[in-house]
Motif scaffolding. Structure first.
Motif, mmCIF file in Angstrom:
data_model
loop_
_atom_site.group_PDB
_atom_site.id
_atom_site.type_symbol
_atom_site.label_atom_id
_atom_site.label_comp_id
_atom_site.label_asym_id
_atom_site.label_seq_id
_atom_site.Cartn_x
_atom_site.Cartn_y
_atom_site.Cartn_z
ATOM 1 N N MET A 85 0.846 -1.189 0.000
ATOM 2 C CA MET A 85 0.000 0.000 0.000
ATOM 3 C C MET A 85 0.878 1.233 0.000
ATOM 4 N N ARG A 86 0.613 2.101 -0.948
ATOM 5 C CA ARG A 86 1.398 3.322 -0.949
ATOM 6 C C ARG A 86 0.531 4.523 -1.320
ATOM 7 N N ILE A 87 0.982 5.662 -0.840
ATOM 8 C CA ILE A 87 0.319 6.934 -1.121
ATOM 9 C C ILE A 87 0.856 7.447 -2.450
ATOM 10 N N GLN A 88 -0.042 7.839 -3.344
ATOM 11 C CA GLN A 88 0.363 8.385 -4.644
ATOM 12 C C GLN A 88 0.203 9.905 -4.615
ATOM 13 N N VAL A 89 1.293 10.614 -4.922
ATOM 14 C CA VAL A 89 1.259 12.079 -4.931
ATOM 15 C C VAL A 89 1.641 12.573 -6.318
ATOM 16 N N GLU A 90 0.766 13.392 -6.892
ATOM 17 C CA GLU A 90 1.056 14.048 -8.170
ATOM 18 C C GLU A 90 1.181 15.541 -7.880
ATOM 19 N N HIS A 91 2.400 16.067 -8.059
ATOM 20 C CA HIS A 91 2.653 17.480 -7.804
ATOM 21 C C HIS A 91 2.187 18.322 -8.992
ATOM 22 N N GLN A 92 1.433 19.346 -8.705
ATOM 23 C CA GLN A 92 0.987 20.320 -9.699
ATOM 24 C C GLN A 92 0.341 19.678 -10.937
ATOM 25 N N PRO A 93 -0.752 18.932 -10.760
ATOM 26 C CA PRO A 93 -1.444 18.363 -11.931
ATOM 27 C C PRO A 93 -1.979 19.483 -12.827
ATOM 28 N N SER A 94 -2.193 19.163 -14.082
ATOM 29 C CA SER A 94 -2.672 20.165 -15.048
ATOM 30 C C SER A 94 -4.105 20.593 -14.727
ATOM 31 N N GLU A 95 -4.436 21.799 -15.149
ATOM 32 C CA GLU A 95 -5.812 22.295 -15.001
ATOM 33 C C GLU A 95 -6.777 21.371 -15.734
ATOM 34 N N GLU A 96 -6.342 20.842 -16.870
ATOM 35 C CA GLU A 96 -7.173 19.934 -17.653
ATOM 36 C C GLU A 96 -7.522 18.684 -16.839
ATOM 37 N N LYS A 97 -6.541 18.126 -16.142
ATOM 38 C CA LYS A 97 -6.788 16.938 -15.322
ATOM 39 C C LYS A 97 -7.738 17.262 -14.170
ATOM 40 N N LEU A 98 -7.530 18.410 -13.517
ATOM 41 C CA LEU A 98 -8.395 18.808 -12.405
ATOM 42 C C LEU A 98 -9.834 18.968 -12.880
ATOM 43 N N LYS A 99 -10.022 19.567 -14.056
ATOM 44 C CA LYS A 99 -11.371 19.752 -14.601
ATOM 45 C C LYS A 99 -11.984 18.414 -14.986
ATOM 46 N N LYS A 100 -11.182 17.523 -15.565
ATOM 47 C CA LYS A 100 -11.679 16.204 -15.976
ATOM 48 C C LYS A 100 -12.180 15.411 -14.763
ATOM 49 N N LEU A 101 -11.476 15.515 -13.638
ATOM 50 C CA LEU A 101 -11.881 14.826 -12.410
ATOM 51 C C LEU A 101 -13.007 15.557 -11.677
ATOM 52 N N ASP A 102 -13.316 16.791 -12.137
ATOM 53 C CA ASP A 102 -14.360 17.629 -11.530
ATOM 54 C C ASP A 102 -14.056 17.925 -10.056
ATOM 55 N N ILE A 103 -12.771 18.105 -9.774
ATOM 56 C CA ILE A 103 -12.296 18.286 -8.400
ATOM 57 C C ILE A 103 -12.960 19.454 -7.681
ATOM 58 N N PHE A 104 -13.210 20.543 -8.385
ATOM 59 C CA PHE A 104 -13.718 21.728 -7.702
ATOM 60 C C PHE A 104 -15.185 21.616 -7.291
ATOM 61 N N SER A 105 -15.822 20.488 -7.643
ATOM 62 C CA SER A 105 -17.187 20.237 -7.156
ATOM 63 C C SER A 105 -17.167 19.345 -5.905
ATOM 64 N N TRP A 106 -15.996 18.792 -5.570
ATOM 65 C CA TRP A 106 -15.878 17.919 -4.398
ATOM 66 C C TRP A 106 -16.009 18.743 -3.115
ATOM 67 N N PRO A 107 -16.439 18.113 -2.012
ATOM 68 C CA PRO A 107 -16.501 18.830 -0.732
ATOM 69 C C PRO A 107 -15.108 19.282 -0.285
ATOM 70 N N ILE A 108 -15.089 20.223 0.647
ATOM 71 C CA ILE A 108 -13.829 20.743 1.197
ATOM 72 C C ILE A 108 -13.701 20.328 2.658
ATOM 73 N N TRP A 109 -12.497 19.936 3.028
ATOM 74 C CA TRP A 109 -12.155 19.592 4.414
ATOM 75 C C TRP A 109 -11.035 20.514 4.865
ATOM 76 N N THR A 110 -11.144 21.027 6.081
ATOM 77 C CA THR A 110 -10.101 21.884 6.652
ATOM 78 C C THR A 110 -9.681 21.329 8.004
ATOM 79 N N LYS A 111 -8.434 21.582 8.364
ATOM 80 C CA LYS A 111 -7.925 21.118 9.657
ATOM 81 C C LYS A 111 -6.739 21.983 10.053
ATOM 82 N N GLU A 112 -6.695 22.324 11.351
ATOM 83 C CA GLU A 112 -5.618 23.145 11.892
ATOM 84 C C GLU A 112 -4.353 22.297 12.102
#
Length: 90
Positions: A1-28
């Motif tokens: 099991m490993r964590i996958q990190v993609e640094h600075q994905p393209s705007e196109e990829k973010l839009k394709k995944l519809d990321i900005f419609s996902w809920p937001i979580w915040t933590k101090e």
């Protein structure tokens, strides 16, 4: 099991995944254990975090990173700078 990190994905990829419609979580700034029943994908809007899987290598992530956590993983979150992220569970 490993964590996958993609640094600075393209705007196109973010839009394709519809990321900005996902809920937001915040933590101090904090440190806490966590376990994933389902896989999670998230996109960091703010923050600086080190996630250490149990018996694993620490993984750094933060602002601008697209991250996938596998189902069944237990880990410790160490938030070094407050987090704001979009997230989705699979």
């Amino acid at each position: 099991m490993r964590i996958q990190v993609e640094h600075q994905p393209s705007e196109e990829k973010l839009k394709k995944l519809d990321i900005f419609s996902w809920p937001i979580w915040t933590k101090e700034v904090s440190e806490f254990p966590w376990a994933y029943d389902m896989s999670e994908r998230c996109y960091f809007l703010e923050g600086d975090v080190v996630v250490t899987p149990d018996q694993g290598t620490p993984v750094e992530m933060g602002k601008g990173d697209l991250v996938k956590f596998p189902a069944g993983m237990s880990c410790t979150w160490k938030i070094r700078q407050a987090v704001k992220k979009h997230y989705s569970f699979d």
